[in-house]
Write a protein that holds these residues in place. Structure first.
Motif, mmCIF file in Angstrom:
data_model
loop_
_atom_site.group_PDB
_atom_site.id
_atom_site.type_symbol
_atom_site.label_atom_id
_atom_site.label_comp_id
_atom_site.label_asym_id
_atom_site.label_seq_id
_atom_site.Cartn_x
_atom_site.Cartn_y
_atom_site.Cartn_z
ATOM 1 N N ILE A 184 0.505 17.225 -40.192
ATOM 2 C CA ILE A 184 1.483 18.180 -39.901
ATOM 3 C C ILE A 184 2.675 17.446 -39.071
ATOM 4 C CG2 ILE A 184 0.127 20.216 -40.267
ATOM 5 C CD1 ILE A 184 -0.209 20.319 -37.199
ATOM 6 N N PRO A 185 3.813 18.083 -38.901
ATOM 7 C CA PRO A 185 5.133 17.434 -38.296
ATOM 8 C C PRO A 185 4.930 17.463 -36.756
ATOM 9 C CG PRO A 185 6.028 18.653 -39.949
ATOM 10 C CD PRO A 185 4.417 18.963 -39.943
ATOM 11 N N THR A 186 4.065 18.202 -35.967
ATOM 12 C CA THR A 186 3.866 18.404 -34.882
ATOM 13 C C THR A 186 2.736 17.279 -34.259
ATOM 14 O OG1 THR A 186 2.330 20.261 -35.151
ATOM 15 C CG2 THR A 186 4.436 20.902 -34.593
ATOM 16 N N ILE A 187 2.149 16.684 -35.173
ATOM 17 C CA ILE A 187 1.221 15.642 -34.764
ATOM 18 C C ILE A 187 1.714 14.198 -35.370
ATOM 19 C CG2 ILE A 187 -1.110 14.780 -35.414
ATOM 20 C CD1 ILE A 187 -2.023 17.925 -35.669
ATOM 21 N N ALA A 188 2.264 14.138 -36.401
ATOM 22 C CA ALA A 188 2.578 12.924 -37.201
ATOM 23 C C ALA A 188 3.160 11.863 -36.051
ATOM 24 C CB ALA A 188 3.609 13.029 -38.332
ATOM 25 N N PRO A 189 4.420 12.249 -35.646
ATOM 26 C CA PRO A 189 5.085 11.129 -34.805
ATOM 27 C C PRO A 189 4.370 10.483 -33.614
ATOM 28 C CG PRO A 189 6.576 13.174 -35.065
ATOM 29 C CD PRO A 189 5.101 13.488 -35.470
ATOM 30 N N TYR A 190 3.316 11.401 -32.793
ATOM 31 C CA TYR A 190 2.930 10.880 -31.917
ATOM 32 C C TYR A 190 1.468 10.449 -32.098
ATOM 33 C CZ TYR A 190 6.028 14.813 -31.403
ATOM 34 O OH TYR A 190 7.116 15.502 -31.520
ATOM 35 N N LEU A 191 0.633 10.675 -33.322
ATOM 36 C CA LEU A 191 -0.481 9.938 -33.596
ATOM 37 C C LEU A 191 -0.478 9.055 -34.449
ATOM 38 C CD1 LEU A 191 -3.614 10.761 -33.205
ATOM 39 C CD2 LEU A 191 -3.474 12.239 -35.552
ATOM 40 N N LEU A 192 0.392 8.795 -35.335
ATOM 41 C CA LEU A 192 0.400 7.977 -36.361
ATOM 42 C C LEU A 192 0.452 6.348 -35.960
ATOM 43 C CD1 LEU A 192 2.691 9.382 -39.289
ATOM 44 C CD2 LEU A 192 0.126 8.957 -39.258
ATOM 45 N N PRO A 193 1.171 6.048 -35.102
ATOM 46 C CA PRO A 193 1.062 4.599 -34.589
ATOM 47 C C PRO A 193 -0.149 4.145 -34.116
ATOM 48 C CG PRO A 193 3.206 5.927 -33.600
ATOM 49 C CD PRO A 193 2.261 6.735 -34.227
ATOM 50 N N ARG A 194 -0.993 5.067 -33.286
ATOM 51 C CA ARG A 194 -2.030 4.676 -33.065
ATOM 52 C C ARG A 194 -3.170 4.673 -34.164
ATOM 53 N NH1 ARG A 194 -3.782 8.009 -27.960
ATOM 54 N NH2 ARG A 194 -2.532 9.618 -28.842
ATOM 55 N N LEU A 195 -3.281 5.686 -34.831
ATOM 56 C CA LEU A 195 -4.013 5.826 -36.022
ATOM 57 C C LEU A 195 -4.057 4.665 -37.170
ATOM 58 C CD1 LEU A 195 -4.516 9.278 -37.958
ATOM 59 C CD2 LEU A 195 -4.115 7.100 -39.307
ATOM 60 N N VAL A 196 -2.505 4.420 -37.518
ATOM 61 C CA VAL A 196 -2.566 3.413 -38.480
ATOM 62 C C VAL A 196 -3.186 1.949 -37.915
ATOM 63 C CG1 VAL A 196 -0.627 1.875 -39.502
ATOM 64 C CG2 VAL A 196 -0.622 4.503 -39.372
ATOM 65 N N ARG A 197 -2.826 1.663 -36.472
ATOM 66 C CA ARG A 197 -3.390 0.439 -35.870
ATOM 67 C C ARG A 197 -4.997 0.274 -36.105
ATOM 68 N NH1 ARG A 197 0.792 1.203 -32.000
ATOM 69 N NH2 ARG A 197 -0.773 2.190 -30.575
ATOM 70 N N GLY A 198 -5.482 1.595 -35.529
ATOM 71 C CA GLY A 198 -7.111 1.750 -35.482
ATOM 72 C C GLY A 198 -7.559 1.562 -37.032
ATOM 73 N N LEU A 199 -7.057 2.361 -38.010
ATOM 74 C CA LEU A 199 -7.395 1.969 -39.315
ATOM 75 C C LEU A 199 -7.326 0.680 -39.826
ATOM 76 C CD1 LEU A 199 -6.579 5.535 -41.030
ATOM 77 C CD2 LEU A 199 -8.771 4.912 -40.020
ATOM 78 N N ALA A 200 -6.396 -0.075 -39.600
ATOM 79 C CA ALA A 200 -5.905 -1.280 -40.118
ATOM 80 C C ALA A 200 -6.988 -2.321 -39.494
ATOM 81 C CB ALA A 200 -4.497 -1.980 -39.573
#
Length: 297
Positions: free
Chosen positions: A101-117
């Motif tokens: 959702i848009p109220t989570i995406a900009p703030y969560l995605l950077p850390r989420l993508v790095r962690g999953l990578a």
């Protein structure tokens, strides 16, 4: 009738969902003329038109409306076969379609993508950002594997797994700095700026402020938290935002952030997925990786 192809069915589903040849072609990663040819060949095979073509929009015919849920069911079952094969492999690999959702995406995605990578280097993330009702619909239709939303969604066909909880804060103009924090029961008297209809964060803010969604208000309905905070900085009103948004949204606006006394307004953020997906065990493990990535420095 000639044999129908899965490619044609996927193009049909894209056009049915977007209602526009250009957007459907972009979503399908092909040219608009190529998509149009495939749809016409599909209609010729069926012997009936699936869409009414207009200058700006296409609309499904009555037959197209009946055709659509059957196509979605076929595509969902085909995708489940691929998920079954992925679930049998060691580790999570290949494309993972994640909604957020848009109220989570900009703030969560950077850390989420790095962690999953780090945890799953062979994983190819396909991110889709939109409001909760659309994510639930696309998840149910098999267009997404999982979604990150505010819980609960209370859909019997979906599994909910909490990731973390966070508080909401009050954002006021910088001219209010040092003024007493308004009590919760006075917020409905203020010019409260909210996200537009369809955002679950709007409903959560209204609930905390004891305001009905249909109550007439003078203010602004914004499409992003950034817009709301900038309007607060301009002196138009006040707003509520989630704690995770504070560092990003308030750094360039003349605003003051206040935290409510206990019990503070809060939300639980979590993952959801279909109960029937063969990837359920892998998604459960993935939720643990996401929790770790969010707590890592």
């Amino acid at each position: 009738m000639k044999n129908l192809t899965l490619r044609q069915l996927r193009y049909f589903e894209a056009l049915f969902r977007h209602g526009h040849f250009g957007r459907a072609a972009e979503a399908s990663a092909i040219s608009q003329p190529a998509l149009s040819v495939q749809i016409r060949e599909l209609e010729a095979s069926l012997g009936l038109p699936l869409f009414e073509r207009g200058p700006r929009q296409v609309r499904p015919t009555a037959f197209g409306q009946e055709f659509a849920p059957r196509v979605r069911d076929i595509l969902r079952r085909v995708d489940d076969l691929g998920d079954l094969a992925r679930a049998a492999q060691d580790g999570l690999t290949g494309r993972l379609r994640v909604g957020i959702i848009p109220t989570i995406a900009p703030y969560l995605l950077p850390r989420l993508v790095r962690g999953l990578a780090r945890a799953h280097p062979a994983l190819d993330l396909d991110i889709r950002e939109t409001i909760t009702p659309r994510l639930i619909e696309e998840l149910s239709d098999g267009l997404l594997d999982t979604a990150i939303v505010a819980l609960p969604v209370s859909e019997p066909s979906l599994v909910e797994t909490p990731l973390f909880s966070e508080s909401f804060v009050l954002v006021r103009p910088d001219s209010d700095r040092g003024k007493p924090m308004p009590p919760r029961d006075r917020l409905h008297e203020m010019r409260l700026l909210l996200l537009e209809e369809g955002h679950c964060f709007r409903d959560q803010a209204l609930s905390f402020c004891d305001m009905a969604s249909a109550r007439p208000r003078h203010g602004l309905d914004g499409s992003t938290l950034s817009t709301l905070v900038q309007m607060v900085g301009a002196g138009i009103g006040v707003t509520l935002i989630p704690e995770m948004a504070v560092p990003v949204e308030t750094r360039s606006a003349p605003v003051v952030v206040d935290r409510f006394p206990d019990p503070q307004p809060a939300r639980t953020v979590g993952m959801i997925w279909r109960r029937t997906t063969p990837l359920a065990d892998r998604l459960t493990g993935l939720s643990g990786v996401i929790r770790q990535s969010l707590t890592a420095p």
